[in-house]
Design a protein around this motif. Structure first.
Motif, PDB file in Angstrom:
ATOM      1  N   ASP A   1      35.548  27.902  36.700  1.00 44.93           N
ATOM      2  CA  ASP A   1      36.526  27.172  37.509  1.00 44.93           C
ATOM      3  C   ASP A   1      37.018  28.045  38.660  1.00 44.93           C
ATOM      4  O   ASP A   1      38.201  28.027  39.015  1.00 44.93           O
ATOM      5  CB  ASP A   1      37.702  26.734  36.615  1.00 44.93           C
TER       6      ASP A   1
ATOM      7  N   ASP B   1      33.931  23.198  36.046  1.00 46.91           N
ATOM      8  CA  ASP B   1      34.812  22.239  36.713  1.00 46.91           C
ATOM      9  C   ASP B   1      34.295  21.991  38.136  1.00 46.91           C
ATOM     10  O   ASP B   1      33.551  22.795  38.690  1.00 46.91           O
ATOM     11  CB  ASP B   1      36.244  22.800  36.781  1.00 46.91           C
ATOM     12  N   ASN B   2      34.687  20.888  38.740  1.00 46.00           N
ATOM     13  CA  ASN B   2      34.484  20.612  40.165  1.00 46.00           C
ATOM     14  C   ASN B   2      33.034  20.517  40.607  1.00 46.00           C
ATOM     15  O   ASN B   2      32.711  20.869  41.747  1.00 46.00           O
ATOM     16  CB  ASN B   2      35.165  21.690  41.025  1.00 46.00           C
TER      17      ASN B   2
ATOM     18  N   GLU C   1      41.654  16.398  39.919  1.00 47.79           N
ATOM     19  CA  GLU C   1      42.982  16.457  39.302  1.00 47.79           C
ATOM     20  C   GLU C   1      44.038  15.712  40.133  1.00 47.79           C
ATOM     21  O   GLU C   1      44.122  15.866  41.349  1.00 47.79           O
ATOM     22  CB  GLU C   1      43.436  17.916  39.094  1.00 47.79           C
TER      23      GLU C   1
HETATM   24 MG   LIG Z   1      38.938  23.467  39.253  1.00 48.41          MG
END
Ligand SMILES: [Mg+2]
Ligand SMILES: Oc1cc(-c2ccc(F)cc2)cc2cccnc12
Length: 208
Positions: free
Chosen positions: A141, A163-164, A193
């Motif tokens: 992340d 993530d992402n 988010e």
């Molecule tokens: Mg992130």
């Protein structure tokens, strides 16, 4: 001089969360970021997916790349047994200062070892410095152009959760883990988010 966003996030935790209660820390950050000021925590929607993967893997050792303010650090640590270890790497010293206080407010210091520095430098040293040859779970992340080179530094038997992978996106990493025979990869569709923008987590099991 004006405070920073991480400082305002910490103030919201200290004002609205109960010291020693990690769930109240997670809730306070999510409410602050949804209703007051957006910040790049993994958030509540993707956070539930993170929780389910952590619970499924039930790791004894976890490596988190990119601590920021410690939101996902607290989420993960709360799910770990007392003897488990979470090492989290943060490059930005201003973020690290805040993360240490958020983690402490949540009462998770025992399980968490926050190390300041760059993942590219620190990962190769993990073996000698922490006596950890490989991690059961790695949560990626941090900066998206580091995902692929860092994954290649860690090809020694882990479950990678990134993530992402859509927003901001890490196309070279996705291409690699989805097409390499060394990994079985799975996409968990979600949202960036606190927004309606598409994003998701990619779980990649190293096959050895
Ligand atoms: Mg992130
Ligand atoms: O979850 C994240 C989100 C973003 C992000 C920033 C601005 C945007 F407009 C959209 C997404 C950046 C990250 C950088 C590092 C780790 N996580 C991030």
């Amino acid at each position: 001089t004006r405070s920073t966003r991480p400082q305002r996030l910490l103030a919201a935790v200290q004002k609205n969360a109960t010291r020693g209660d990690p769930r109240s820390v997670v809730k306070a950050i999510d409410e602050f970021c949804r209703y007051t000021e957006w910040a790049m925590n993994v958030g509540d929607e993707k956070g539930c997916i993170l929780d389910s993967v952590v619970s499924e893997v039930n790791p004894a050792t976890v490596l988190e790349l990119g601590t920021y303010c410690g939101y996902s650090t607290v989420r993960i640590a709360t799910l770990l047994p007392p003897d488990a270890k979470l090492i989290t790497l943060e490059f930005n010293p201003d973020f690290a200062v805040i993360a240490r206080q958020v983690i402490a407010w949540a009462g998770q210091e025992e399980k968490v070892h926050l190390v300041e520095g760059s993942s590219g430098d620190l990962i190769p040293k993990m073996k000698e410095q922490f006596g950890v040859k490989s991690f059961d779970l790695v949560f990626l992340d941090h900066w998206k152009d580091r995902y692929l080179p860092d994954a290649k530094l860690m090809e020694a038997g882990s479950v990678l959760l990134a993530d992402n992978v859509i927003c901001p996106g890490s196309p070279d990493y996705l291409d690699y883990v989805r097409n390499s025979p060394k990994y079985r990869s799975q996409y968990f569709k979600s949202h960036l988010e606190y927004t309606k923008v598409e994003d998701g987590l990619e779980k990649s099991v190293f096959l050895g």
